[in-house]
Structures are given as structure tokens and as C-alpha cells.
Design an enzyme around this catalytic site. Structure first.
Site, mmCIF file in Angstrom:
data_model
loop_
_atom_site.group_PDB
_atom_site.id
_atom_site.type_symbol
_atom_site.label_atom_id
_atom_site.label_comp_id
_atom_site.label_asym_id
_atom_site.label_seq_id
_atom_site.Cartn_x
_atom_site.Cartn_y
_atom_site.Cartn_z
ATOM 1 N N PHE A 13 43.127 40.181 47.601
ATOM 2 C CA PHE A 13 42.216 39.036 47.723
ATOM 3 C C PHE A 13 42.114 38.254 46.403
ATOM 4 C CE2 PHE A 13 37.409 38.314 47.230
ATOM 5 C CZ PHE A 13 37.463 36.991 47.635
ATOM 6 N N ILE A 14 41.692 38.928 45.346
ATOM 7 C CA ILE A 14 41.470 38.203 44.087
ATOM 8 C C ILE A 14 42.801 37.888 43.401
ATOM 9 C CG2 ILE A 14 40.352 38.284 41.814
ATOM 10 C CD1 ILE A 14 38.204 40.119 43.112
ATOM 11 N N GLY A 38 46.767 45.230 50.016
ATOM 12 C CA GLY A 38 47.151 43.817 49.956
ATOM 13 C C GLY A 38 48.042 43.462 51.146
ATOM 14 N N GLN A 76 44.766 43.197 38.288
ATOM 15 C CA GLN A 76 43.825 43.231 39.428
ATOM 16 C C GLN A 76 44.043 44.458 40.302
ATOM 17 O OE1 GLN A 76 41.554 40.781 39.641
ATOM 18 N NE2 GLN A 76 42.472 39.510 38.058
ATOM 19 N N TYR A 144 34.344 55.460 41.396
ATOM 20 C CA TYR A 144 34.934 54.122 41.230
ATOM 21 C C TYR A 144 34.435 53.488 39.932
ATOM 22 C CZ TYR A 144 35.597 49.079 41.914
ATOM 23 O OH TYR A 144 35.934 47.760 41.754
HETATM 24 N N1 LIG Z 1 36.128 42.273 45.386
HETATM 25 C C1 LIG Z 1 35.107 42.538 44.571
HETATM 26 O O1 LIG Z 1 33.957 42.231 44.873
HETATM 27 C C2 LIG Z 1 35.344 43.193 43.242
HETATM 28 C C3 LIG Z 1 34.226 43.449 42.415
HETATM 29 C C4 LIG Z 1 34.438 44.055 41.179
HETATM 30 C C5 LIG Z 1 35.723 44.354 40.764
HETATM 31 N N2 LIG Z 1 36.782 44.115 41.597
HETATM 32 C C6 LIG Z 1 38.123 44.471 41.122
HETATM 33 O O2 LIG Z 1 38.970 43.353 41.318
HETATM 34 C C7 LIG Z 1 40.291 43.782 41.588
HETATM 35 C C8 LIG Z 1 40.829 43.106 42.835
HETATM 36 O O3 LIG Z 1 39.988 43.423 43.932
HETATM 37 P P1 LIG Z 1 40.202 42.795 45.392
HETATM 38 O O4 LIG Z 1 38.856 42.579 45.963
HETATM 39 O O5 LIG Z 1 41.167 41.674 45.323
HETATM 40 O O6 LIG Z 1 40.834 44.043 46.153
HETATM 41 P P2 LIG Z 1 42.154 44.125 47.057
HETATM 42 O O7 LIG Z 1 42.118 45.495 47.651
HETATM 43 O O8 LIG Z 1 42.249 42.954 47.958
HETATM 44 O O9 LIG Z 1 43.315 44.035 45.965
HETATM 45 C C9 LIG Z 1 43.806 45.135 45.250
HETATM 46 C C10 LIG Z 1 45.314 45.043 45.255
HETATM 47 O O10 LIG Z 1 45.847 46.139 44.483
HETATM 48 C C11 LIG Z 1 46.953 46.696 45.185
HETATM 49 N N3 LIG Z 1 47.112 48.088 44.786
HETATM 50 C C12 LIG Z 1 46.276 49.122 45.024
HETATM 51 N N4 LIG Z 1 46.796 50.277 44.552
HETATM 52 C C13 LIG Z 1 47.978 49.947 43.984
HETATM 53 C C14 LIG Z 1 48.980 50.718 43.334
HETATM 54 N N5 LIG Z 1 48.865 52.037 43.172
HETATM 55 N N6 LIG Z 1 50.076 50.088 42.880
HETATM 56 C C15 LIG Z 1 50.215 48.727 43.040
HETATM 57 N N7 LIG Z 1 49.305 47.966 43.656
HETATM 58 C C16 LIG Z 1 48.184 48.567 44.122
HETATM 59 C C17 LIG Z 1 46.580 46.544 46.648
HETATM 60 O O11 LIG Z 1 47.671 46.649 47.541
HETATM 61 C C18 LIG Z 1 45.920 45.170 46.655
HETATM 62 O O12 LIG Z 1 46.878 44.151 46.868
HETATM 63 C C19 LIG Z 1 40.221 45.302 41.667
HETATM 64 O O13 LIG Z 1 40.624 45.825 40.412
HETATM 65 C C20 LIG Z 1 38.766 45.589 41.902
HETATM 66 O O14 LIG Z 1 38.384 46.856 41.408
HETATM 67 C C21 LIG Z 1 36.627 43.537 42.824
#
Ligand SMILES: NC(=O)c1ccc[n+]([C@@H]2O[C@H](COP(=O)([O-])OP(=O)(O)OC[C@H]3O[C@@H](n4cnc5c(N)ncnc54)[C@H](O)[C@@H]3O)[C@@H](O)[C@H]2O)c1
Length: 313
Positions: A13-14, A38, A76, A144
Site C-alpha cells: 500500500f504505502i 503486496g 517499507q 510488532y
Molecule cells: N499502514 C499503516 O498504517 C502503517 C503504520 C505504521 C507503520 N507502517 C509501516 O509501513 C510499511 C508499509 O506498510 P503498508 O501498510 O504499506 O503494508 P503492506 O503490507 O501493504 O506492505 C508491506 C510490503 O512488504 C512486503 N514484504 C513483506 N515481507 C517481505 C519480505 N520478507 N521480503 C520482501 N518484501 C516483503 C509485502 O509483500 C508488502 O508488499 C511497513 O513497514 C509498516 O510496518 C504502516
């Protein structure tokens, strides 16, 4: 040639939203993702110029390979969700801590200019002080949150010890179009909207009065871009938020307003590892990075609702 940006988790997403902005600004994008949460559609929507490396953050060779020729890293990639980490703390640690160490070590080897790291408001944990400001001592209450804080410490230490410039961005509950409602660990905004659109009851944990500084994706993208290029911010951590809080009942009411009807609500058990309230001070990011939230809560909720309604996911 334009700078190359590596986005770990760029299919998420991000990450995919940050990728879009980099392309808009004229940069080149490479994505490292294992598609665990993702989506290929998110990468395809970015167009053909994007270099995709299907690999795993837990594999140092994959991360090193992704780092070749890279100027900036947007880290991310992670296993998101407090609840997931309560169910399976080991995998959160492997991906979020060891994976981040791989990113930092490979960035150091490759002479990357800066790593912008996606940290989280969860690092503040159960400290009752509001608003949360960056000088507070973190007090994580879930695996987490521990994993996000550990990687943040590694970022700071890599800046100090090895001169790898890092900037940690503590996101407060991000929401927006493209955030998936599909996983068992999906975030509350897409889950509620999805349930409402399907005519299902909204599942509210506890009394629904838990509140968050919900932050629309455009504000987070802005912080990331400034994180790459701002001066005098290396080694620092910043809150990324709007500086206000809204509770789950308010979200339910807003979605009911958008739907034009009452929505059934089903109150279930409180989730383990959750904190009751978050609200950020955004003074530091405003003064040091010139960040200003451009999309507020209600406007962001409407755009997210409309996008999900049009089948954006
Ligand atoms: N969404 C929120 O509200 C929020 C809040 C605080 C922090 N975050 C942080 O922001 C970042 C992005 O979050 P998001 O909401 O886009 O989540 P998301 O799950 O949509 O994106 C995470 C991405 O990381 C990839 N991924 C996971 N494990 C992996 C691995 N072992 N190797 C390679 N790729 C891997 C996933 O396939 C996915 O595309 C994360 O680090 C999350 O902890 C998000």
C-alpha cells in the site's frame, strides 16, 4: 541519468504510493518484494519502467542484488499488523529486524545516500502522555512495536557509526485507496468500508472509543519525499500524522453518512497488544522538514470510500 530509488515492500500500500511519487518527480524505481502482502497489480500500475526484483528481505543476497546502483532507499517492506505479531512474533522479528539489518548493511556496502525507514507510532506503546512527541521514551507493548523500534535504533546507529544517512518516519495509522481489506490482518478503515459496501456488520473491537491519529496516504508520501531530500535530518526519527485523533465510532458514523444509511455494528473482544489512544505532535517534522498535512481526515475518508466503492481493490 536520474537517481535510482529502491523501494522495499514496493508492491504494498504505502510502498507503491511512494513509488508513484518518485516516478512523478522524475526518479527511477526498483522494487524488492516477496508479495507476501503486496500485489502485482500495484507494481503493474506503475508502468513498464519499474525494475522488479522478486526476493526476500530475509535473504541478504536478494537485498544486496537489489542495492546495485541505488542512490536512495525507501524501506517499507515489513510484516505489518500488531495482531499478526502477537500470533507469530518470530516471523515479525525475522522480517522486520533481521530484514532491516540486511537493508542497512547492503546500503552501507553500496554507498547509498540515504535510507528512509517506515517506522511506526506503535513504538510509543502504552505511555499515557498525549500528544506523543519524539522525546518520549518508547514503551512498545507488542512484538510488532518492538521490531519497528529495534530497526529504528539500528538506523540511528548506522548513521552514527558508519555514516549511512537514515531517517525514520513514525507513521500513525495510514489509510487511503489501495489499502487492502483482504487480509485477516487488514487495517480498520478498509475493513469497515468493505463490510459496509457488502452490507455486513462492522466488527468493532471493544467499545470503539479507541482513537488514532488517522493519516491519509498523501501526507505520508509527502513525508517520504522530504525524508529523502531534506537537510540536517539524518539519524533522526519523526512522527508522520495530522496531529488530531478520531475514534472507531466516528469512522463508523462517517461511513454510514457516505452510505446514506445506518450500519449494523458488532462489538467483539479488544485486541491483544493494542494501545487505547494515539495522537501525534507534528511540531518536529513541521519545523525540521517543512511537512504540512494537505489532506484531512474526513476528506481522506471520502476519497478512500469512493475508491473502494469503485472497486479500486
Ligand atoms: N499502514 C499503516 O498504517 C502503517 C503504520 C505504521 C507503520 N507502517 C509501516 O509501513 C510499511 C508499509 O506498510 P503498508 O501498510 O504499506 O503494508 P503492506 O503490507 O501493504 O506492505 C508491506 C510490503 O512488504 C512486503 N514484504 C513483506 N515481507 C517481505 C519480505 N520478507 N521480503 C520482501 N518484501 C516483503 C509485502 O509483500 C508488502 O508488499 C511497513 O513497514 C509498516 O510496518 C504502516
Amino acid at each position: 541519468m536520474a537517481d535510482l530509488y529502491l523501494i522495499t515492500g514496493g508492491a504494498g500500500f504505502i510502498g507503491s504510493s511512494v513509488a508513484e511519487e518518485i516516478l512523478r518527480q522524475g526518479g527511477r524505481v526498483r522494487i524488492l518484494d516477496n508479495f507476501s502482502s503486496g500485489f502485482r497489480e500495484n507494481v503493474e500500475a506503475l508502468g513498464e519502467g519499474v525494475d522488479l526484483i522478486e526476493g526476500d528481505l530475509r535473504n541478504f543476497d536478494d537485498v544486496r542484488r537489489s542495492m546495485e546502483g541505488v542512490s536512495y532507499v525507501s524501506h517499507q517492506g515489513a510484516l505489518r499488523s500488531v495482531e499478526r505479531s502477537v500470533d507469530d512474533p518470530m516471523s515479525s522479528n525475522d522480517v522486520n529486524v533481521a530484514g532491516s539489518m540486511h537493508v542497512l548493511a547492503a546500503a552501507r556496502e553500496a554507498g547509498v545516500r540515504r535510507v528512509v525507514y517506515a517506522s511506526s507510532s506503535s513504538v510509543y506503546g502504552d505511555s499515557t502522555e498525549l500528544p506523543k512527541h519524539e522525546e518520549l521514551t518508547p514503551s512498545p507493548v507488542s512484538p510488532y512495536a518492538v521490531s519497528k523500534l529495534a530497526a529504528e535504533h539500528y538506523c540511528r546507529v548506522f548513521s552514527k557509526l558508519y555514516g549511512v544517512e537514515t531517517v525514520s518516519l513514525r507513521y500513525f495509522n495510514v489509510f487511503g485507496p489501495r489499502q487492502s481489506p483482504k487480509s485477516q490482518y487488514a487495517a480498520v478503515v478498509p475493513l469497515f468500508i468493505n463490510a459496509a459496501l457488502k452490507g455486513e456488520p462492522l466488527e468493532i473491537h471493544g467499545d470503539g472509543k479507541q482513537s488514532r491519529d488517522f493519516t491519509y496516504i498523501d501526507n505520508v508520501v509527502q513525508a517520504n519525499w522530504k525524508g529523502f531530500h531534506g537537510d540536517g535530518i539524518a539519524g533522526e526519527a519523526f512522527n508522520v500524522a495530522c496531529g488530531e485523533r478520531h475514534d472507531l465510532l466516528e469512522i463508523a458514523d462517517l461511513i454510514a453518512k457516505f452510505c446514506g444509511r445506518e450500519l449494523e455494528r458488532n462489538h467483539v473482544e479488544t485486541r491483544r497488544g493494542d494501545v487505547k489512544h494515539t495522537e501525534a505532535s507534528i511540531d518536529k517534522i513541521q519545523s525540521m522538514m517543512g511537512y504540512e498535512p494537505t489532506v484531512g481526515f474526513e476528506e481522506g475518508m471520502k476519497m478512500t470510500f469512493d475508491a473502494l466503492k469503485q472497486g479500486a481493490n
